[in-house]
Design an enzyme around this catalytic site. Structure first.
Site, PDB file in Angstrom:
ATOM      1  N   ASP A  58       0.874  -1.327   0.001  1.00 44.02           N
ATOM      2  CA  ASP A  58       0.040  -0.077  -0.019  1.00 44.02           C
ATOM      3  C   ASP A  58       0.935   1.119   0.042  1.00 44.02           C
ATOM      4  O   ASP A  58       2.091   1.270   0.221  1.00 44.02           O
ATOM      5  CB  ASP A  58      -0.878  -0.063   1.245  1.00 44.02           C
ATOM      6  CG  ASP A  58      -1.895   0.997   1.192  1.00 44.02           C
ATOM      7  OD1 ASP A  58      -2.319   1.474   0.257  1.00 44.02           O
ATOM      8  OD2 ASP A  58      -2.123   1.597   2.463  1.00 44.02           O
ATOM      9  N   ASP A  60      -0.156   5.095   1.408  1.00 39.81           N
ATOM     10  CA  ASP A  60      -0.285   5.876   2.349  1.00 39.81           C
ATOM     11  C   ASP A  60      -0.407   5.038   3.678  1.00 39.81           C
ATOM     12  O   ASP A  60      -0.767   3.995   3.960  1.00 39.81           O
ATOM     13  CB  ASP A  60      -1.923   6.461   2.324  1.00 39.81           C
ATOM     14  CG  ASP A  60      -1.886   7.215   1.055  1.00 39.81           C
ATOM     15  OD1 ASP A  60      -1.216   8.308   0.646  1.00 39.81           O
ATOM     16  OD2 ASP A  60      -2.965   6.891   0.213  1.00 39.81           O
TER      17      ASP A  60
END
Length: 583
Positions: A58, A60
């Site tokens: 991922d 963020d």
């Protein structure tokens, strides 16, 4: 030759000192090679890195770690402005963001406007209304059993993006609860003939957060001063390159839009090598933006290709093989897995969102999971520095057990000291919690683990404070889970004599069959003989190969050749107690 006139006792003392000195030196050498706590990865389920073919990340709060409290303060200010635009009082601009108050994993009760810290079973540990912590009596008035079910009435704050939202809602509820112009009912506040429910406050703040993130205003301000809000780790490009050099593939799977992903990843990964600027996309084999997790792990959306030059999506649904240096939008886990040739357990996905990244990928595709917990270093530091408080809690719990050990159902009254010990436990729990923050630890309240901790244990195979901690481990590393003992295994002294009869064990029968087998119809009627060459097998044989292996993800037949060694087979047989049934 010099005669040794030392006393035997002195010789033993010298030998002991020499042994202690050598042990001390050994410990010092081991400590030099041992990973620092901040660089460690912690294990819930055993995982072999050499079985991982795909490393997914991922973006963020995973590859791009936002700085705290700078990023949270910016979000808090922008959401506050949005809420004021809905008609909320101008006075709320005076609130100052306090990072010691909000905590990830809190439950919000939309009916009563309370933030709840809950354990793994729904039992309530702490309740705060605005900034006011409710007493035990007040909690029981609202929640009679100090218990709550996670249904539509509850919203769980899973991610670090929720921290400014939690604090703003606490500010609003505290404001409406204390100002004289507002009258608080149990489920709402009244003012000038108007009613504002706690559910409406939640909806207004939640929608404002979505607008701040969706309109791009927050992201634009982050990219304008990216060094202020995003932490850059020089080990990140090293990690990604090493993964690919060991014949594994990397992919980026993020909910963020391409333009924002481009800005952040350029800052984190772009570099100049041999006077040539290296593009960040070269660190990944596959790149997927606008994934819309957790929807990505369910039915998903249309997989489309993005033009990196313009950022616009090309017409039509993409159906070919995923290509390096290309950027894709949307899609689903099922489609992407087929395109890259993944089976499921050969993927290690690294993310920060316990629900959207970890739980969904584990349930839907059995991906191996690594949870990034940026708060972990703070938790480790406080727990290490205040470990004596936790040790005191354990000793107090043990002392209660010792006091009650000699009582049975014939006793009418327990010892008075138990109540005093319980009060000390409450005091120690409060003292320990306050060292973590106003709402305590992310993982526990005293000796009881939180709902968040239980989800980490259940769904995250491994977890660490940052994804970069992978760089401190070799690619053949075996993350070995700590053995888990149940209470009947951990609290019984193995040297304590077992003066009881086991289930299915009749000591009066000397020739009783093995208790692990069924005792039904021991007097078996002679079976009729059939005219065929194969004899009937009336009981199972002892397996000659390992059949109970919970740590390995590979096919058991992969290592079958190892069991052709007769010494291994003989050793296996010799270590197993086996009693065949008697007719």
């Amino acid at each position: 030759m010099i005669e040794d006139n030392k006393d035997p006792e002195m010789k033993r003392t010298d030998a002991a000192r020499e042994s202690l000195a050598s042990d001390s030196e050994l410990r010092k050498r081991n400590m030099k090679t041992k990973r620092e706590p901040g660089h460690r990865i912690f294990v819930n389920r055993s995982l072999q890195l050499d079985r991982i073919r795909f490393y997914g990340f991922d973006m963020d709060y995973t590859l791009a770690l936002y700085k705290s409290p700078e990023f949270e303060e910016l979000t808090f200010q922008l959401v506050t402005e949005e809420v004021i635009g809905l008609g909320y009082p101008e006075e709320i601009r005076q609130f100052i963001y306090d990072r010691t108050f909000p905590l990830r994993g809190l439950w919000y009760d939309k009916l009563y406007g309370n933030f709840l810290k809950v354990d793994a079973y729904g039992n309530i540990l702490t309740v705060v209304h605005g900034f006011r912590f409710l007493t035990g009596h007040e909690v029981r008035e609202i929640y009679p059993n100090k218990y709550i079910v996670c249904d539509d009435r509850v919203y769980v704050h899973y991610t670090l993006f929720n921290l400014p939202e939690i604090y703003l809602m606490a500010c609003l509820i505290d404001y409406f609860s204390t100002m004289a112009t507002y009258v608080e009912d149990r489920t709402a506040v009244e003012f000038g003939g108007n009613i504002l429910s706690f559910r409406a406050i939640f909806n207004d703040v939640r929608n404002s957060v979505e607008r701040v993130h969706g309109k791009g205003k927050l992201k634009e301000m982050v990219t304008q001063d990216i060094e202020r809000y995003v932490h850059k780790d020089t080990q990140l490009p090293v990690l990604l390159d090493r993964i690919r050099s060991h014949n594994a593939k990397t992919f980026l799977l993020t909910n963020s839009e391409y333009w924002y992903t481009e800005k952040l990843m350029t800052y984190l990964l772009n570099s100049v090598q041999n006077n040539v600027e290296r593009d960040w996309k070269s660190y990944f084999d596959f790149i997927i933006v606008d994934a819309q997790k957790p929807l990505f792990f369910a039915e998903g959306t249309t997989l489309r290709i993005i033009d990196p030059q313009t950022g616009s999506m090309k017409l039509g649904s993409y159906s070919g093989q995923l290509q390096q240096n290309e950027v894709y939008s949307g899609g689903s886990c099922e489609v992407v897995s087929k395109l890259i040739g993944s089976m499921g357990k050969d993927v290690l996905y690294v993310g920060d969102h316990i629900f959207g990244d970890i739980i969904k990928s584990k349930k839907q595709k059995a991906w191996r999971t690594m949870l990034v917990v940026p708060e972990l270093n703070h938790e480790l530091k406080v727990f290490h520095e205040k470990r004596e408080i936790f040790n005191t809690l354990e000793s107090l719990d043990t002392s209660i057990s010792e006091l009650l050990r000699s009582f049975d159902m014939t006793a009418n009254h327990g010892p008075d000291a138990v109540n005093r010990i319980k009060q000390k436990i409450q005091q120690c729990t409060h003292e320990l919690d306050m060292n973590f923050g106003l709402l305590g630890s992310l993982f526990r309240t005293g000796s009881r683990q939180t709902h968040f901790a239980s989800q980490v244990t259940r769904f995250a195979d491994i977890y660490a404070s940052t994804a970069v901690n992978l760089v401190y481990y070799p690619f053949f590393y075996f993350f070995r889970a700590v053995p888990q003992l149940m209470p009947h295994e951990s609290t019984v002294d193995p040297e304590e004599p077992m003066r009881f009869q086991s289930w299915g064990d009749d000591s009066s029968q000397h020739n009783a069959p093995d208790r692990r087998r069924s005792t039904f119809d021991q007097n078996v009627t002679p079976m009729p003989r059939f005219n065929h060459s194969l004899s009937m097998q009336v009981s199972p044989d002892l397996p000659l190969y390992v059949t109970h292996d919970h740590d390995a993800d590979e096919d058991p037949d992969d290592n079958k050749a190892d069991w052709n060694d007769q010494d291994l087979v003989f050793d296996l047989r010799s270590k197993i107690t086996y009693t065949p049934p008697k007719k």
